[in-house]
Design a protein around this motif. Structure first.
Motif, mmCIF file in Angstrom:
data_model
loop_
_atom_site.group_PDB
_atom_site.id
_atom_site.type_symbol
_atom_site.label_atom_id
_atom_site.label_comp_id
_atom_site.label_asym_id
_atom_site.label_seq_id
_atom_site.Cartn_x
_atom_site.Cartn_y
_atom_site.Cartn_z
ATOM 1 N N VAL A 83 -22.646 57.308 72.545
ATOM 2 C CA VAL A 83 -21.872 57.033 71.339
ATOM 3 C C VAL A 83 -22.361 57.995 70.267
ATOM 4 N N SER A 86 -18.216 62.159 65.384
ATOM 5 C CA SER A 86 -17.701 63.524 65.324
ATOM 6 C C SER A 86 -18.008 64.131 63.962
ATOM 7 N N THR A 89 -14.242 64.918 62.530
ATOM 8 C CA THR A 89 -13.323 63.850 62.129
ATOM 9 C C THR A 89 -14.022 62.610 61.595
ATOM 10 N N THR A 91 -15.141 60.247 63.243
ATOM 11 C CA THR A 91 -14.783 59.092 64.063
ATOM 12 C C THR A 91 -15.815 58.913 65.168
ATOM 13 N N GLU A 92 -15.919 57.688 65.653
ATOM 14 C CA GLU A 92 -16.855 57.381 66.724
ATOM 15 C C GLU A 92 -16.325 57.939 68.042
ATOM 16 N N ILE A 93 -17.223 58.539 68.812
ATOM 17 C CA ILE A 93 -16.879 59.100 70.116
ATOM 18 C C ILE A 93 -17.707 58.384 71.169
ATOM 19 N N LYS A 94 -17.060 57.857 72.204
ATOM 20 C CA LYS A 94 -17.749 57.237 73.340
ATOM 21 C C LYS A 94 -17.398 58.047 74.571
ATOM 22 N N ARG A 95 -18.430 58.438 75.329
ATOM 23 C CA ARG A 95 -18.224 59.207 76.561
ATOM 24 C C ARG A 95 -19.059 58.573 77.663
ATOM 25 N N THR A 101 -21.922 65.073 80.422
ATOM 26 C CA THR A 101 -21.992 64.452 79.097
ATOM 27 C C THR A 101 -23.428 64.411 78.575
ATOM 28 N N GLU A 104 -23.735 67.776 77.047
ATOM 29 C CA GLU A 104 -22.900 67.799 75.854
ATOM 30 C C GLU A 104 -23.571 67.040 74.712
ATOM 31 N N TYR A 105 -24.164 65.891 75.024
ATOM 32 C CA TYR A 105 -24.818 65.067 74.001
ATOM 33 C C TYR A 105 -26.057 65.763 73.447
ATOM 34 N N ARG A 156 -16.390 69.210 75.683
ATOM 35 C CA ARG A 156 -15.188 68.778 74.973
ATOM 36 C C ARG A 156 -14.966 69.566 73.678
#
Length: 166
Positions: A83, A86, A89, A91-95, A101, A104-105, A156
């Motif tokens: 979690v 962004s 934006t 906004t919360e991102i969940k992957r 990932t 990416e995290y 992403r």
């Protein structure tokens, strides 16, 4: 800035002799230290930092080892999603958790360090900018551009950029 581009598992039983003797010795010493500190069941990981900023692959690298505590593995085994917020934006991102990932995290957190508290940022050189341009042009001439293009295919953050490249 530093970016983590891949995770490669290595186990002595799987790849006997695949590490250079100096690196194998470093891993064995780290393994022995963890064993002596009652962490014999916990993994010891090796991280290789390879310089890819030059026009040609110079082979410059540094290896570091670290102990992975059991609690970290327990968290990973639960496979809860990552979690984050962004930076674009808010906004919360969940992957879902996966090797991709995870990378990416890690890179997300490095990029989010706007104040450079991790000391992983550096001024971009003209060579760095040319690597980015070459990756955008799908050129296969620079090793670092090949690494960046592969990274752009998985993270992403680069999804829209990849769609724009021919």
């Amino acid at each position: 800035m530093l970016q983590v581009n891949s995770i490669t598992p290595w186990r002595p039983s799987m790849y006997a002799g695949s590490l250079p003797p100096k690196r194998l010795r470093t891993w064995r010493e780290a393994r022995a230290r963890c064993n002596a500190e009652d962490f014999a069941k916990d993994p010891v990981e090796m991280t290789e930092f390879i310089s890819c900023s030059r026009a040609e692959d110079s082979g410059d690298s540094v290896m570091a080892e670290s102990h992975i505590p059991a609690i970290v593995l327990d968290i990973a085994r639960k496979r809860r999603p990552f979690v984050g917020i962004s930076g674009v934006t808010d906004t919360e991102i969940k992957r879902p958790i996966s090797a991709v990932t995870c990378l990416e995290y890690i890179n997300f957190n490095i990029r989010a360090d706007k104040q450079n508290q991790f000391h992983l940022r550096a001024e971009m050189t003209e060579q760095d900018k040319e690597v980015i341009r070459a990756a955008g042009r799908n050129e296969d001439t620079l090793p670092a551009a090949r690494v960046l293009r592969a990274k752009m295919q998985t993270e992403r953050l680069y999804a829209n950029v990849v769609q724009l490249t021919p």
